[in-house]
Structure formats: structure tokens, C-alpha cells
Design a protein around this motif. Structure first.
Motif, PDB file in Angstrom:
ATOM      1  N   ILE A   1       0.880  -1.170   0.000  1.00 27.48           N
ATOM      2  CA  ILE A   1       0.000   0.000   0.000  1.00 27.48           C
ATOM      3  C   ILE A   1       0.918   1.222   0.000  1.00 27.48           C
ATOM      4  N   PHE A   2       0.614   2.170  -0.868  1.00 32.22           N
ATOM      5  CA  PHE A   2       1.482   3.335  -1.048  1.00 32.22           C
ATOM      6  C   PHE A   2       0.669   4.626  -1.040  1.00 32.22           C
ATOM      7  N   ARG A   3       1.358   5.733  -0.795  1.00 32.23           N
ATOM      8  CA  ARG A   3       0.798   7.081  -0.949  1.00 32.23           C
ATOM      9  C   ARG A   3       1.637   7.805  -2.001  1.00 32.23           C
ATOM     10  N   ASN A   4       0.975   8.602  -2.832  1.00 29.91           N
ATOM     11  CA  ASN A   4       1.700   9.365  -3.844  1.00 29.91           C
ATOM     12  C   ASN A   4       2.292  10.639  -3.232  1.00 29.91           C
ATOM     13  N   HIS A   5       3.522  10.975  -3.648  1.00 30.38           N
ATOM     14  CA  HIS A   5       4.204  12.194  -3.175  1.00 30.38           C
ATOM     15  C   HIS A   5       3.550  13.456  -3.721  1.00 30.38           C
ATOM     16  N   HIS A   6       3.190  13.418  -5.002  1.00 27.98           N
ATOM     17  CA  HIS A   6       2.755  14.624  -5.706  1.00 27.98           C
ATOM     18  C   HIS A   6       1.305  14.503  -6.154  1.00 27.98           C
ATOM     19  N   GLN A   7       0.672  15.640  -6.287  1.00 26.64           N
ATOM     20  CA  GLN A   7      -0.673  15.685  -6.840  1.00 26.64           C
ATOM     21  C   GLN A   7      -0.631  15.123  -8.262  1.00 26.64           C
TER      22      GLN A   7
ATOM     23  N   ILE B   1      -6.001  14.188  -8.243  1.00 25.84           N
ATOM     24  CA  ILE B   1      -5.790  13.255  -7.145  1.00 25.84           C
ATOM     25  C   ILE B   1      -4.763  13.891  -6.205  1.00 25.84           C
ATOM     26  N   ASP B   2      -5.192  14.154  -4.991  1.00 25.98           N
ATOM     27  CA  ASP B   2      -4.343  14.828  -4.006  1.00 25.98           C
ATOM     28  C   ASP B   2      -3.121  13.994  -3.658  1.00 25.98           C
ATOM     29  N   SER B   3      -2.040  14.677  -3.322  1.00 23.92           N
ATOM     30  CA  SER B   3      -0.873  13.965  -2.806  1.00 23.92           C
ATOM     31  C   SER B   3      -1.280  13.301  -1.494  1.00 23.92           C
ATOM     32  N   GLY B   4      -0.691  12.167  -1.213  1.00 26.25           N
ATOM     33  CA  GLY B   4      -1.023  11.435   0.008  1.00 26.25           C
ATOM     34  C   GLY B   4      -2.186  10.481  -0.135  1.00 26.25           C
ATOM     35  N   SER B   5      -2.732  10.353  -1.344  1.00 26.02           N
ATOM     36  CA  SER B   5      -3.834   9.412  -1.564  1.00 26.02           C
ATOM     37  C   SER B   5      -3.310   7.982  -1.479  1.00 26.02           C
ATOM     38  N   LEU B   6      -4.189   7.059  -1.121  1.00 25.69           N
ATOM     39  CA  LEU B   6      -3.804   5.656  -0.978  1.00 25.69           C
ATOM     40  C   LEU B   6      -3.947   4.881  -2.280  1.00 25.69           C
ATOM     41  N   TRP B   7      -2.967   4.012  -2.542  1.00 25.37           N
ATOM     42  CA  TRP B   7      -2.929   3.175  -3.739  1.00 25.37           C
ATOM     43  C   TRP B   7      -2.468   1.778  -3.350  1.00 25.37           C
ATOM     44  N   LYS B   8      -2.936   0.769  -4.080  1.00 23.87           N
ATOM     45  CA  LYS B   8      -2.395  -0.575  -3.874  1.00 23.87           C
ATOM     46  C   LYS B   8      -1.582  -0.963  -5.097  1.00 23.87           C
ATOM     47  N   LYS B   9      -0.466  -1.630  -4.845  1.00 20.12           N
ATOM     48  CA  LYS B   9       0.459  -2.014  -5.923  1.00 20.12           C
ATOM     49  C   LYS B   9       0.232  -3.464  -6.313  1.00 20.12           C
ATOM     50  N   LYS B  10       0.079  -3.674  -7.629  1.00 20.85           N
ATOM     51  CA  LYS B  10      -0.008  -5.017  -8.206  1.00 20.85           C
ATOM     52  C   LYS B  10       0.908  -5.021  -9.419  1.00 20.85           C
ATOM     53  N   GLY B  11       1.974  -5.788  -9.334  1.00 23.04           N
ATOM     54  CA  GLY B  11       2.924  -5.822 -10.445  1.00 23.04           C
ATOM     55  C   GLY B  11       3.582  -4.468 -10.626  1.00 23.04           C
ATOM     56  N   LYS B  12       3.565  -3.968 -11.865  1.00 24.99           N
ATOM     57  CA  LYS B  12       4.195  -2.681 -12.172  1.00 24.99           C
ATOM     58  C   LYS B  12       3.204  -1.523 -12.152  1.00 24.99           C
ATOM     59  N   MET B  13       1.991  -1.783 -11.631  1.00 25.04           N
ATOM     60  CA  MET B  13       0.942  -0.774 -11.621  1.00 25.04           C
ATOM     61  C   MET B  13       0.475  -0.515 -10.188  1.00 25.04           C
ATOM     62  N   VAL B  14      -0.077   0.668  -9.968  1.00 30.18           N
ATOM     63  CA  VAL B  14      -0.745   1.000  -8.713  1.00 30.18           C
ATOM     64  C   VAL B  14      -2.177   1.406  -9.045  1.00 30.18           C
TER      65      VAL B  14
END
Length: 104
Positions: free
Chosen positions: A56-62, A70-83
Motif C-alpha cells: 500500500i502506497f501514498r503518492n508524493h505529488h498531486q 488526485i491529491d498527494s497522500g492518496s492511498l494506492w495498492k500495488k499489483k505488479g508494475k501498476m498501482v
């Protein structure tokens, strides 16, 4: 699992990820999918397939996704080479560039 999602003790808390030690699988704690499983609407294999991730990751930049911002700090899940953005209002995927992401 039912205690985690439906207990009055934990109802206001939201876990981000769930680790299954016996298998080493990491699951993104997506409340709607786990509740669908608890209600019998989806099977465990479908739950795991939909929520398994590499982190689970957060993006640095908008970021811009079409007309949406999409605001910076939003949550993303990583699968392979994609989030994939973890948001009920938008579906957005992006390439995983390690310089733009902070693991949670």
C-alpha cells in the motif's frame, strides 16, 4: 474477520492492509469487499484475488486523472508494475515509479 469489520469496538478504525502469515499474502483492507465476503456475496478466492497486493502506497505529488485531480497522500495498492487508486469515487491506475511513492 467479522470482529474487525463489524464490531462496535473497531467500527471507526480502518486497517490498511492485512498480512496472512501462513501464506505470506498481503491483502489490501477494502471494507466493501470484505463485507461482501462476510455477507456471502463473494467467495474467499474472489476476495483474495481482488485484494491481494504487493503493498500500500501514498503518492508524493498531486496527480491528474482525466479531469480529476488526485491529491498527494492518496492511498494506492500495488499489483505488479501498476498501482490502483483506493477510492470509491474514482477508478484510476498508474505506472509504478518508485520515486513518486511512499510505502505505508
Amino acid at each position: 474477520m467479522e470482529l474487525l469489520w463489524n464490531s462496535t469496538v473497531y467500527k471507526d478504525l480502518t486497517p490498511l492492509k492485512i498480512l496472512i502469515p501462513s501464506t505470506g499474502k498481503l491483502l489490501c483492507a477494502e471494507r466493501d469487499l470484505f463485507n461482501a465476503y462476510l455477507k456471502g456475496e463473494i467467495e474467499i478466492k474472489d476476495l483474495i484475488e481482488a485484494t491481494e497486493c504487493e503493498g500500500i502506497f501514498r503518492n508524493h505529488h498531486q496527480m491528474k486523472a482525466g479531469k480529476a485531480i488526485i491529491d498527494s497522500g492518496s492511498l494506492w495498492k500495488k499489483k505488479g508494475k501498476m498501482v490502483e487508486l483506493l477510492d470509491n469515487d474514482y477508478y484510476y491506475v498508474s505506472d509504478f515509479d518508485s520515486d513518486n511513492w511512499i510505502e505505508v
